[in-house]
Design an enzyme around this catalytic site. Structure first.
Site, PDB file in Angstrom:
ATOM      1  CG  ASP A  36      63.958  51.258 -32.330  1.00  0.00           C
ATOM      2  OD1 ASP A  36      64.523  51.985 -33.175  1.00  0.00           O
ATOM      3  OD2 ASP A  36      63.422  50.166 -32.612  1.00  0.00           O
ATOM      4  CG  ASN A 107      57.449  50.920 -27.676  1.00  0.00           C
ATOM      5  OD1 ASN A 107      57.582  51.607 -28.669  1.00  0.00           O
ATOM      6  ND2 ASN A 107      58.452  50.296 -27.107  1.00  0.00           N
ATOM      7  CB  THR A 148      59.210  45.395 -33.395  1.00  0.00           C
ATOM      8  OG1 THR A 148      59.512  46.677 -32.859  1.00  0.00           O
ATOM      9  CG2 THR A 148      58.621  45.515 -34.776  1.00  0.00           C
ATOM     10  CB  ALA A 149      58.884  46.412 -28.098  1.00  0.00           C
ATOM     11  CB  SER A 153      59.085  39.362 -26.297  1.00  0.00           C
ATOM     12  OG  SER A 153      58.273  40.044 -25.357  1.00  0.00           O
TER      13      SER A 153
END
Length: 169
Positions: A36, A107, A148-149, A153
């Site tokens: 990605d 992102n 999703t990054a 987290s």
């Protein structure tokens, strides 16, 4: 394009031998061989230039934005691909001293306090104040791609790619 990893470089050599290589000015599509991060890098480098579609193939570890790696049939797969429209986040921030910052993010955008004091954040999206004052250590605004990054987290939600939402964590 390929990252510096051995798998990506090997795929790059094979693909350029099989399919050729064009300059960015003559290209119709960018094929990104890695994960990605390489797709996002290609997007950033291409965004204000020619804005070509990017077809990512996974030769890295994370492949949320990439397709399965296959050697044969590249042109047919690119033609059949379903495009995903990416709208980058335009970030405008003003710090406590009045300094203005502007950047583009794909992102996510995150702001973290710079001192031992908590931050006071006012959040507006598309010129509409969404949160007048948020007292916090930091805040993440993530696009579906970024969900999703770093956002994930930090226990933020994962958003479907075409949902038209942003995540605030």
């Amino acid at each position: 394009l390929a990252s510096g990893s051995g798998k990506s470089r090997k795929a790059y050599r094979l693909f350029t031998k099989m399919y050729g290589q064009a300059s960015i000015d003559d290209a119709d599509v960018i094929v990104a061989l890695s994960g990605d991060g390489m797709v996002l890098r290609a997007f950033h480098e291409n965004f204000n230039r020619k804005n070509l579609p990017i077809y990512g193939m996974n030769r890295g570890r994370v492949g949320f934005l990439t397709n399965e790696f296959q050697i044969d049939g590249l042109l047919e797969r690119v033609k059949r691909a379903h495009p995903l429209k990416i709208t980058p986040l335009v970030v405008e921030a003003v710090d406590v001293n009045g300094a203005h910052f502007k950047s583009i993010a794909i992102n996510e955008v995150y702001l973290m306090r710079g001192t031992s004091q908590t931050s006071k954040v006012r959040l507006s999206i598309d010129g509409i104040i969404r949160i007048k004052e948020l007292v916090c250590d930091g805040v993440i605004v993530a696009s579906p791609i970024g969900s999703t990054a770093y956002n994930y987290s930090a226990d933020g939600p994962v958003l479907p790619l075409n949902c038209g939402l942003l995540s605030l964590t």
